[in-house]
Write a protein that holds these residues in place. Structure first.
Motif, PDB file in Angstrom:
ATOM      1  N   GLN A 145     -20.122 -49.405   7.062  1.00 23.02           N
ATOM      2  CA  GLN A 145     -20.141 -50.790   7.526  1.00 23.02           C
ATOM      3  C   GLN A 145     -20.087 -51.708   6.306  1.00 23.02           C
ATOM      4  OE1 GLN A 145     -22.820 -51.811  10.835  1.00 23.02           O
ATOM      5  NE2 GLN A 145     -23.521 -49.685  10.851  1.00 23.02           N
ATOM      6  N   VAL A 146     -19.079 -52.549   6.257  1.00 19.53           N
ATOM      7  CA  VAL A 146     -18.843 -53.414   5.103  1.00 19.53           C
ATOM      8  C   VAL A 146     -19.994 -54.409   4.953  1.00 19.53           C
ATOM      9  CG1 VAL A 146     -17.280 -55.082   4.046  1.00 19.53           C
ATOM     10  CG2 VAL A 146     -16.365 -53.167   5.366  1.00 19.53           C
ATOM     11  N   THR A 147     -20.505 -54.531   3.744  1.00 18.17           N
ATOM     12  CA  THR A 147     -21.668 -55.381   3.467  1.00 18.17           C
ATOM     13  C   THR A 147     -21.245 -56.687   2.785  1.00 18.17           C
ATOM     14  OG1 THR A 147     -22.026 -54.437   1.278  1.00 18.17           O
ATOM     15  CG2 THR A 147     -23.071 -53.316   3.152  1.00 18.17           C
ATOM     16  N   GLN A 148     -22.191 -57.599   2.693  1.00 17.14           N
ATOM     17  CA  GLN A 148     -21.941 -58.856   1.974  1.00 17.14           C
ATOM     18  C   GLN A 148     -21.625 -58.577   0.510  1.00 17.14           C
ATOM     19  OE1 GLN A 148     -25.106 -61.815   2.203  1.00 17.14           O
ATOM     20  NE2 GLN A 148     -24.548 -62.631   0.202  1.00 17.14           N
ATOM     21  N   ASP A 149     -22.318 -57.619  -0.090  1.00 19.04           N
ATOM     22  CA  ASP A 149     -22.064 -57.299  -1.501  1.00 19.04           C
ATOM     23  C   ASP A 149     -20.618 -56.848  -1.706  1.00 19.04           C
ATOM     24  OD1 ASP A 149     -24.638 -57.942  -2.163  1.00 19.04           O
ATOM     25  OD2 ASP A 149     -25.385 -55.872  -2.144  1.00 19.04           O
ATOM     26  N   GLU A 150     -20.078 -56.070  -0.771  1.00 21.96           N
ATOM     27  CA  GLU A 150     -18.684 -55.636  -0.906  1.00 21.96           C
ATOM     28  C   GLU A 150     -17.724 -56.818  -0.767  1.00 21.96           C
ATOM     29  OE1 GLU A 150     -17.958 -51.354   0.856  1.00 21.96           O
ATOM     30  OE2 GLU A 150     -19.414 -52.417   2.091  1.00 21.96           O
TER      31      GLU A 150
ATOM     32  N   PHE B 275     -15.913 -44.405  13.348  1.00 25.03           N
ATOM     33  CA  PHE B 275     -14.919 -45.150  12.581  1.00 25.03           C
ATOM     34  C   PHE B 275     -15.630 -46.317  11.914  1.00 25.03           C
ATOM     35  CE2 PHE B 275     -14.670 -46.794  16.966  1.00 25.03           C
ATOM     36  CZ  PHE B 275     -14.903 -48.151  16.761  1.00 25.03           C
ATOM     37  N   PRO B 276     -15.118 -46.793  10.787  1.00 27.41           N
ATOM     38  CA  PRO B 276     -15.816 -47.833  10.024  1.00 27.41           C
ATOM     39  C   PRO B 276     -15.708 -49.205  10.674  1.00 27.41           C
ATOM     40  CG  PRO B 276     -13.764 -47.246   8.947  1.00 27.41           C
ATOM     41  CD  PRO B 276     -13.917 -46.292  10.088  1.00 27.41           C
ATOM     42  N   GLY B 277     -16.559 -50.110  10.203  1.00 28.62           N
ATOM     43  CA  GLY B 277     -16.565 -51.477  10.720  1.00 28.62           C
ATOM     44  C   GLY B 277     -17.175 -52.424   9.713  1.00 28.62           C
ATOM     45  N   VAL B 278     -17.629 -53.572  10.203  1.00 30.43           N
ATOM     46  CA  VAL B 278     -18.228 -54.616   9.365  1.00 30.43           C
ATOM     47  C   VAL B 278     -19.672 -54.817   9.820  1.00 30.43           C
ATOM     48  CG1 VAL B 278     -18.059 -57.009   8.589  1.00 30.43           C
ATOM     49  CG2 VAL B 278     -15.978 -55.734   9.156  1.00 30.43           C
ATOM     50  N   SER B 279     -20.593 -54.872   8.891  1.00 34.58           N
ATOM     51  CA  SER B 279     -21.989 -55.094   9.254  1.00 34.58           C
ATOM     52  C   SER B 279     -22.160 -56.504   9.834  1.00 34.58           C
ATOM     53  CB  SER B 279     -22.890 -54.933   8.028  1.00 34.58           C
ATOM     54  OG  SER B 279     -22.661 -55.979   7.100  1.00 34.58           O
ATOM     55  N   ALA B 280     -23.142 -56.642  10.700  1.00 34.90           N
ATOM     56  CA  ALA B 280     -23.407 -57.964  11.280  1.00 34.90           C
ATOM     57  C   ALA B 280     -23.776 -58.960  10.191  1.00 34.90           C
ATOM     58  CB  ALA B 280     -24.525 -57.864  12.320  1.00 34.90           C
ATOM     59  N   ALA B 281     -24.531 -58.520   9.186  1.00 41.15           N
ATOM     60  CA  ALA B 281     -24.921 -59.420   8.094  1.00 41.15           C
ATOM     61  C   ALA B 281     -23.695 -59.867   7.302  1.00 41.15           C
ATOM     62  CB  ALA B 281     -25.918 -58.726   7.173  1.00 41.15           C
TER      63      ALA B 281
ATOM     64  N   VAL C  97     -10.237 -56.702   7.448  1.00 39.31           N
ATOM     65  CA  VAL C  97     -10.802 -55.584   6.695  1.00 39.31           C
ATOM     66  C   VAL C  97      -9.901 -54.376   6.875  1.00 39.31           C
ATOM     67  CG1 VAL C  97     -12.776 -54.042   6.476  1.00 39.31           C
ATOM     68  CG2 VAL C  97     -13.142 -56.479   6.909  1.00 39.31           C
ATOM     69  N   ARG C  98      -9.358 -53.890   5.746  1.00 38.65           N
ATOM     70  CA  ARG C  98      -8.472 -52.720   5.771  1.00 38.65           C
ATOM     71  C   ARG C  98      -9.291 -51.473   5.444  1.00 38.65           C
ATOM     72  NH1 ARG C  98      -3.577 -54.080   2.786  1.00 38.65           N
ATOM     73  NH2 ARG C  98      -4.817 -53.917   0.884  1.00 38.65           N
ATOM     74  N   THR C  99      -9.504 -50.658   6.458  1.00 36.44           N
ATOM     75  CA  THR C  99     -10.284 -49.432   6.287  1.00 36.44           C
ATOM     76  C   THR C  99      -9.410 -48.210   6.039  1.00 36.44           C
ATOM     77  OG1 THR C  99     -10.241 -48.828   8.634  1.00 36.44           O
ATOM     78  CG2 THR C  99     -11.963 -50.366   7.925  1.00 36.44           C
ATOM     79  N   GLY C 100      -8.097 -48.368   6.225  1.00 37.94           N
ATOM     80  CA  GLY C 100      -7.188 -47.229   6.116  1.00 37.94           C
ATOM     81  C   GLY C 100      -7.039 -46.458   7.408  1.00 37.94           C
TER      82      GLY C 100
ATOM     83  N   LEU D 264      -4.540 -65.805   4.998  1.00 36.47           N
ATOM     84  CA  LEU D 264      -4.948 -64.429   5.281  1.00 36.47           C
ATOM     85  C   LEU D 264      -5.665 -63.854   4.067  1.00 36.47           C
ATOM     86  CD1 LEU D 264      -4.889 -61.822   7.022  1.00 36.47           C
ATOM     87  CD2 LEU D 264      -2.687 -61.303   5.960  1.00 36.47           C
ATOM     88  N   ALA D 265      -6.842 -63.306   4.278  1.00 34.26           N
ATOM     89  CA  ALA D 265      -7.578 -62.595   3.233  1.00 34.26           C
ATOM     90  C   ALA D 265      -7.783 -61.155   3.694  1.00 34.26           C
ATOM     91  CB  ALA D 265      -8.923 -63.265   2.962  1.00 34.26           C
ATOM     92  N   VAL D 266      -7.335 -60.200   2.888  1.00 36.57           N
ATOM     93  CA  VAL D 266      -7.463 -58.780   3.231  1.00 36.57           C
ATOM     94  C   VAL D 266      -8.458 -58.133   2.267  1.00 36.57           C
ATOM     95  CG1 VAL D 266      -6.279 -56.576   3.479  1.00 36.57           C
ATOM     96  CG2 VAL D 266      -5.112 -58.698   4.116  1.00 36.57           C
ATOM     97  N   VAL D 267      -9.518 -57.583   2.816  1.00 33.18           N
ATOM     98  CA  VAL D 267     -10.545 -56.891   2.034  1.00 33.18           C
ATOM     99  C   VAL D 267     -10.336 -55.396   2.209  1.00 33.18           C
ATOM    100  CG1 VAL D 267     -13.020 -56.566   1.695  1.00 33.18           C
ATOM    101  CG2 VAL D 267     -12.145 -58.810   2.390  1.00 33.18           C
ATOM    102  N   ASP D 268      -9.999 -54.716   1.118  1.00 27.80           N
ATOM    103  CA  ASP D 268      -9.660 -53.284   1.177  1.00 27.80           C
ATOM    104  C   ASP D 268     -10.890 -52.433   0.872  1.00 27.80           C
ATOM    105  OD1 ASP D 268      -8.696 -50.662   0.743  1.00 27.80           O
ATOM    106  OD2 ASP D 268      -6.725 -51.447   0.245  1.00 27.80           O
ATOM    107  N   VAL D 269     -11.326 -51.665   1.870  1.00 26.24           N
ATOM    108  CA  VAL D 269     -12.458 -50.742   1.682  1.00 26.24           C
ATOM    109  C   VAL D 269     -12.031 -49.328   2.052  1.00 26.24           C
ATOM    110  CG1 VAL D 269     -14.270 -52.463   2.012  1.00 26.24           C
ATOM    111  CG2 VAL D 269     -13.274 -51.347   4.005  1.00 26.24           C
TER     112      VAL D 269
END
Length: 604
Positions: A448-453, A518-524, A472-475, A432-437
């Protein structure tokens, strides 16, 4: 950086082919690899202990190749395999090959297997224009394929109204690839065969050549059943034209590579005149001939795979490590290892931490606005209410996308896998990998979460492991609780939690309701995770990985189109960024594109 040793293990005819030379020249030109060619005499006659030790192995079976011996070498030395060896045994058996296609949910022709050596009286009936097997009628025209995949004697039986007989396919001999035999009206009864309806493809065959999950080259040729004559150009080569695959066919290519664990392989597609595509044969290791663009792309993709394998190389097998030490030292180390293992197991069990990563499901669970809420009926009948058999019974009606749930590829991808076709090794106990934004999402609900993030997260938390579920944890878990509370209280407009103020006039073009925020993840970003981190799936703590204000569900297409799954409406609060393992347990509804799921994580 030291060069990566790559072993090429195959028969001499394949090793010395022009196609192999094209590929190896390009790999060597990168300066990253030392290519070691295994001699055919060594492969055939020397014990595997004498074979060179390599970091990566490109081995593939053909006529005369000792596949069991190559498997023995792999178990001894444990190199990273471009093409899995044990799965190559499946490719030699058409019955097993079709079983694997079916298990993996890859579209293939409907088929019947008949072992003529075990047919009971009355089970098989042959008539002029059909056969009947155990009560099931297969009308002509149909195709008969031998179990042995190396046997090219595939026969097509024709109806009497079109002359009858059979077209007998064979390996190309000069300019001939088949012959029509008008006297052959009965099927063969000397072994095991696969039978399938003849599919009308307009007289064309499509050959697909995959290198990894992201690249597939396809060519079309005249089908050998048309007239049996091979079309050749002025140089004597068979005439083939490059053809563009549909999105559905590209997804099939990814599925074939994964299902058979063959990073470099070829397979045949039937593209029927009524608009369907299906895989009718998987050939294993295959190369295009005389196409520079293909070899450039093949070498580029293979280079990426080989370099990636060197980052996390396979461990040397325990048996080999013991052999490399003195026996007394080995026995002592082994006993020490066992005692530590028992201690660690005790500590793991005693101190493991667990998380429930989903939400309990009831009539007030927030879900997508167009999804009907869960409906529950308490069953009260004499058999459930009267002693001594009184018991609790309830019936439920719900949408597959209700609450915490999984989207299978078929949710957006025609021909994609359904929920029941997801494999246990991509659902159970995966990293499990959790990316906190959550910080940026707190001020920007349309983020929208980017590759750079994602790469910035890796610099702090560590690289995302291959095979991870990336969440992806958006809160937004707090918003979920708020919406649930409003629904439970019967408050009107619970979806204002996800809407902005004054949004009533801003209708979303995709679902014709007030546009949500609400936030999400970019397609890229999602594509980068698929292509560079080999994730098994993408999880979010919102209603969708596509941000509420976005259009076109592009992130869904990026993830599901790569044959991965999506988990929505998660509760990711308190989870560590790395180190935990997660299990996703959707209800295995046959043929369903979505299903509610229980999701839980463990950290030892």
């Amino acid at each position: 950086m030291a060069k990566i040793t790559v072993g090429i293990c195959c028969m001499k005819k394949k090793l010395n082919s022009d196609s192999m030379a094209e590929l190896l020249q390009r790999l060597q030109a990168t300066g990253k690899f030392t290519i070691i060619r295994f001699k055919e005499s060594m492969i055939l006659h020397e014990p595997v202990e004498n074979w060179p030790i390599v970091a990566c192995l490109l081995a593939f079976a053909s006529s005369g190749f000792p596949l069991p011996k190559a498997i023995q070498y792999q178990r001894l030395r444990n190199p990273w395999l471009v093409n899995a060896l044990e799965e190559q045994e499946i490719l030699t058996d058409r019955v097993q090959m079709y079983e694997r296609l079916t298990e993996a949910g890859i579209p293939c022709p409907p088929h019947t297997v008949i072992d003529h050596g075990s047919v009971e009286p009355g089970e098989l009936v042959q008539e002029l224009d059909s056969i009947t097997w155990r009560g099931q009628v297969l009308p002509k025209p149909f195709v008969e394929k031998p179990q042995d995949a190396d046997d090219h004697a595939v026969w097509i039986y024709h109806v009497s109204g079109e002359g009858g007989g059979a077209t007998k396919l064979h390996r190309k001999k000069g300019n001939q690839s088949s012959i029509r035999d008008l006297t052959q009206s009965h099927i063969r009864e000397n072994g095991m065969y696969v039978y399938e309806p003849f599919m009308e493809t307009g007289g064309l065959d499509i050959k697909v050549y995959a290198v990894g999950e992201t690249y597939a080259h396809a060519e079309v040729r005249k089908a050998p059943a048309v007239d049996g004559r091979v079309e050749r150009d002025a140089n004597g080569k068979e005439v083939r034209q490059t053809i563009e695959l549909t999105e559905e066919e590209k997804n099939m290519s990814r599925m074939v590579v994964r299902a058979f664990k063959q990073s470099v392989c070829g397979f045949d597609i039937l593209r029927t005149t009524d608009g369907h595509s299906m895989v009718c044969d998987v050939n294993g290791f295959s190369f295009v001939k005389g196409n520079k663009e293909y070899f450039d792309n093949a070498a580029m993709n293979l280079t990426k795979m080989l370099v990636k394998s060197s980052v996390n190389p396979p461990r040397t097998p325990l048996r080999q490590r013991i052999r490399q030490q003195s026996w007394f030292k080995a026995i002592g180390n082994f006993c020490s290892m066992i005692s530590k293992l028992l201690l660690f197991c005790y500590i793991d069990i005693a101190m493991a931490k667990h998380w429930d990563c989903g939400w309990a499901l009831d009539e007030c669970s927030p879900s997508w606005p167009t999804v009907c809420a869960l409906r529950r009926t308490v069953i009260r009948a004499p058999e459930t209410t009267e002693p001594p058999l009184a018991r609790g019974k309830q019936a439920f009606e719900l949408n597959g996308g209700t609450g915490t749930h999984v989207d299978a590829p078929s949710h957006f991808i025609a021909g994609g896998r359904t929920i029941d076709q997801l494999r246990l090794n991509e659902l159970v106990d995966v990293p499990l990998a959790v990316v906190d934004v959550s910080t940026v999402c707190n001020t920007d609900p349309d983020h929208q979460v980017t590759q750079d993030e994602l790469t910035a997260d890796e610099e702090i938390q560590g690289r995302i492991l291959p095979g991870s579920l990336v969440c992806v944890r958006t809160g937004w878990a707090a918003r979920h609780r708020e919406a649930e509370t409003r629904l439970r209280e019967g408050s009107p407009g619970p979806w204002t939690v996800y809407h902005g103020k004054g949004c009533e006039e801003d209708l979303h073009p995709d679902y014709k309701l007030p546009r949500m925020h609400f936030p999400g993840v970019s397609a890229a970003g999602a594509e980068w995770l698929v292509q560079n981190r080999d994730m098994v799936g993408l999880g979010v703590d919102t209603l969708s990985p596509d941000a509420g204000a976005s259009e076109g569900f592009k992130t869904h297409h990026a993830v599901l189109g790569a044959d991965r799954y999506i988990v929505e409406n998660l509760n990711l609060e308190g989870l560590p960024a790395r180190g935990a393992r997660v299990t996703v347990a959707p209800t295995a509804l046959r043929g369903a594109p979505e299903a509610p799921a229980r999701v839980f994580a463990t950290l030892a």
